[in-house]
Design an enzyme around this catalytic site. Structure first.
Site: not given
Ligand SMILES: *Cc1c(COP(=O)(O)O)cnc(C)c1O
Length: 394
Positions: A71-72, A151, A179, A199, A201, A237, A325
């Site tokens: 996500g980042s 989030n 989210q 993202s 995870h 890759t 965070c």
């Molecule tokens: C978790 C999150 C991110 C970051 O995602 P990562 O995969 O951990 O880098 C960015 N934005 C929101 C709203 C999130 O909840």
């Protein structure tokens, strides 16, 4: 005693069926997706199959999906990629005050590079002010970036209206949907979304893999230089196993969508109702209806959130105060402060985010534990004593 995990907004447990689908690509099918021999081309097929699943989930075209490392990275690429590629058109970006640090800190970095950023206010429920957004747009505006769902407090933003406003003014619209993907239905066409971050995870897929949707017509620059992967937009890759896992996870999330949504809602409403019934002096944060199904953010007045978390941990309960965070910092969450909440009340906030593995019995255990801990901490608190004596109030 088993762990009761209520922090699904921070991360989720990898689904075992998803892991099973990833395993061949961590073992026998180790080929490079860009190679022409058989194990290379089977990796390529797997990557493209996952791309199709992701595109389908949000009603995008396959060539509008770019894989990233999460996500980042997707957020960074959306903001910087659009900013650098459209600099001749303008240098102004609009975002909100309650974005994830991946957006806010990228905006601050862009400000140092000569871009101008407007941070839109939100109301006490966390909904962005659309009038303020409209009047912030000017000739030099190139991008609006507003998150799909927050989030920390779970509030869902009026994405359809924001998309419409952006389209009317010929400005690109990015949304951090990290989210939202897996938890809400998303159609990038219907909502006029030009870029979208996700993202893996956060929806029971593996960590370290994500995607950025970019509409075909959007001009954006690559941030990572190297080989020709991802149509020259993201070198390196491919993380084949991660990508396969992400594809499997998103497909499963939407296959079970209605069932999961209803279930999470049931857990959340039970939790909120029980807390309201059993614990006095609380405040429910975020919009009561327009919110993620699994999110409940409650401030317990006259309590320190960190103390609450430590005591919950002693009972093997995982939760979060504000954003994962930002814990470790003494400042209360920027999101809660943007709602107009006092520092004192913000400090006592607890974010519970439910997931598919939670049970009703888990929720009851959580509520019982909270009753006991909140009671004990309040009885130790000098501020609470002053409050009881009528000398102080939050
Ligand atoms: C978790 C999150 C991110 C970051 O995602 P990562 O995969 O951990 O880098 C960015 N934005 C929101 C709203 C999130 O909840």
């Amino acid at each position: 005693m088993s762990i009761r995990y209520f922090d699904h907004a921070a991360t989720t447990k990898l689904d075992s069926e998803v892991l099973e689908k990833m395993m061949p690509y961590l073992t026998e099918e180790y080929g490079n997706a860009s190679s022409i021999y058989k194990i290379g081309s089977s990796a390529r097929c797997a990557v493209e199959d996952a791309r199709e699943k992701i595109a389908t989930a949000i009603n995008a075209k396959v060539d509008e999906i770019y894989f990233t490392a999460g996500g980042s990275e997707s957020d960074n690429t959306a903001l910087r990629g659009v900013a650098y590629a459209n600099r001749e058109k303008g240098n102004h970006i609009i975002t909100s005050k309650i974005e994830h640090p991946a957006i806010l800190n990228t905006c601050r970095a862009l400000e140092k590079e000569g871009f101008e950023v407007t941070y839109i206010n939100v109301d006490s429920d966390g909904i962005v002010d659309l009038d303020e957004l409209r009047s912030a747009i000017k000739d030099t505006t190139i991008l609006i970036s507003i998150m799909f769902a927050n989030n920390e407090i779970g509030t869902i933003e009026p994405i359809c209206e924001i998309g419409k406003i952006a389209r009317e003014h010929n400005v690109y619209f990015h949304t951090d949907a990290v989210q939202a993907v897996g938890n809400l239905k998303i159609d990038v066409e219907e909502l006029n979304i030009d870029l979208l971050s996700m993202s893996s995870h956060k929806f029971y897929g593996p960590k370290g893999v994500g995607a950025l949707y970019v509409r075909r017509s959007v001009k954006f620059n690559s941030l990572i230089y190297g080989g020709h992967q991802e149509r020259n937009k993201r070198a390196g890759t491919e993380n084949v196993a991660g990508i396969v896992g992400m594809g499997a996870a998103i497909e499963k999330a939407y296959k079970n969508f209605d069932k999961t949504y209803t279930y999470l809602l049931k857990l959340r409403e039970h939790y909120i109702n029980e807390v309201e019934k059993k614990i006095p002096y609380i405040k429910i944060n975020g919009h009561r209806k327009m919110r993620l199904p699994g999110n409940a953010n409650i401030s317990f007045k006259y309590i320190e959130g960190e103390a609450l978390l430590l005591n919950l941990d002693l009972k093997d309960i995982c939760a979060s105060s504000g954003s994962a965070c930002t814990s470790g910092s003494l400042d209360p969450s920027h999101v809660l402060l943007a709602l107009g909440m006092s520092h004192e009340v913000a400090h006592g906030s607890l974010r519970i985010t439910f997931g598919v593995d939670n049970t009703m019995e888990d929720v009851d255990y959580l509520v019982d534990s909270l009753c006991e801990i909140v009671n004990r901490l309040r009885n130790m608190s000098p501020i609470y004593e002053e409050f009881l004596n009528g000398k102080y109030s939050m």
